[in-house]
Design a protein around this motif. Structure first.
Motif, short mmCIF file in Angstrom:
data_model
loop_
_atom_site.label_atom_id
_atom_site.label_comp_id
_atom_site.label_asym_id
_atom_site.label_seq_id
_atom_site.Cartn_x
_atom_site.Cartn_y
_atom_site.Cartn_z
N THR A 26 0.83 -1.20 0.00
CA THR A 26 0.00 0.00 0.00
C THR A 26 0.86 1.25 0.00
O THR A 26 0.61 2.20 -0.75
CB THR A 26 -0.93 -0.01 1.23
N ILE A 29 2.62 1.86 -3.41
CA ILE A 29 1.71 2.40 -4.41
C ILE A 29 1.36 3.85 -4.08
O ILE A 29 1.24 4.69 -4.97
CB ILE A 29 0.45 1.52 -4.51
N ARG A 30 1.25 4.19 -2.80
CA ARG A 30 0.91 5.56 -2.40
C ARG A 30 2.07 6.52 -2.66
O ARG A 30 1.88 7.60 -3.22
CB ARG A 30 0.53 5.60 -0.92
N VAL A 48 3.20 -6.08 -5.24
CA VAL A 48 2.99 -4.80 -5.93
C VAL A 48 2.76 -5.05 -7.41
O VAL A 48 1.85 -4.45 -8.02
CB VAL A 48 4.19 -3.87 -5.70
N ILE A 52 -0.57 -4.06 -9.75
CA ILE A 52 -0.49 -3.26 -10.97
C ILE A 52 -1.06 -4.03 -12.15
O ILE A 52 -1.74 -3.47 -13.01
CB ILE A 52 0.96 -2.80 -11.22
N ILE A 70 -5.57 -3.96 -0.93
CA ILE A 70 -5.00 -2.66 -0.58
C ILE A 70 -5.91 -2.01 0.46
O ILE A 70 -7.13 -2.07 0.37
CB ILE A 70 -4.86 -1.77 -1.83
N LEU A 79 -5.10 4.32 -8.51
CA LEU A 79 -4.23 3.38 -9.21
C LEU A 79 -4.86 2.92 -10.52
O LEU A 79 -4.20 2.88 -11.56
CB LEU A 79 -3.94 2.16 -8.32
N VAL A 83 -2.80 3.84 -14.07
CA VAL A 83 -1.89 2.77 -14.46
C VAL A 83 -1.83 2.56 -15.97
O VAL A 83 -0.78 2.19 -16.49
CB VAL A 83 -2.25 1.46 -13.71
N THR A 95 8.61 -2.70 -10.83
CA THR A 95 9.35 -2.23 -9.66
C THR A 95 10.84 -2.39 -9.88
O THR A 95 11.29 -3.20 -10.69
CB THR A 95 8.95 -3.01 -8.39
N LEU A 115 8.67 2.24 -7.87
CA LEU A 115 7.94 1.97 -9.10
C LEU A 115 8.71 2.56 -10.26
O LEU A 115 9.23 3.68 -10.18
CB LEU A 115 6.54 2.58 -9.04
#
Length: 116
Positions: A26, A29-30, A48, A52, A70, A79, A83, A95, A115
């Motif tokens: 989480t 991604i944030r 992750v 995605i 999440i 997201l 994306v 990643t 990312l």
């Protein structure tokens, strides 16, 4: 035997390990990147990338699966919106793990997972 066991157990019981990986995923991604130990970074990488991939699919079932994993609902919608522009032509490898200096207290190998 540890045949086909890819993810490290991280020295935690199963429920704590799953919660740790959910929270790390989480936050990646944030914020786009986090600094953690190398072992944790390798463990959270697959989670992750799975989120995605779900966001690239974009279906309602994929959105519900992402919402089940999440912690933040607003983050999931953000997201799923962003994306396709960012990873639409990429087939995987969302990643990057960059090793950094060892931690001072216990000499653990540290890394930055970000990312791409």
């Amino acid at each position: 035997m540890r045949h086909r066991c890819k993810v490290s157990l991280l020295g935690l019981p199963a429920d704590q390990r799953k919660a740790l990986l959910r929270s790390l995923a989480t936050e990646i991604i944030r914020h786009g990147q986090i600094k953690t130990t190398k072992t944790r970074a390798k463990a959270v990488r697959s989670e992750v990338e799975r989120m995605i991939s779900l966001a690239k699919d974009g279906s309602l079932a994929a959105r519900r699966r992402a919402l089940g994993y999440i912690y933040d609902k607003d983050l999931v919608s953000e997201l799923f919106k962003a994306v396709q522009d960012r990873y639409g032509d990429r087939q995987g490898g969302y990643t990057r793990i960059v090793r950094t200096k060892s931690r001072r207290g216990d000499n653990a190998e540290m890394a930055i997972i970000e990312l791409v």
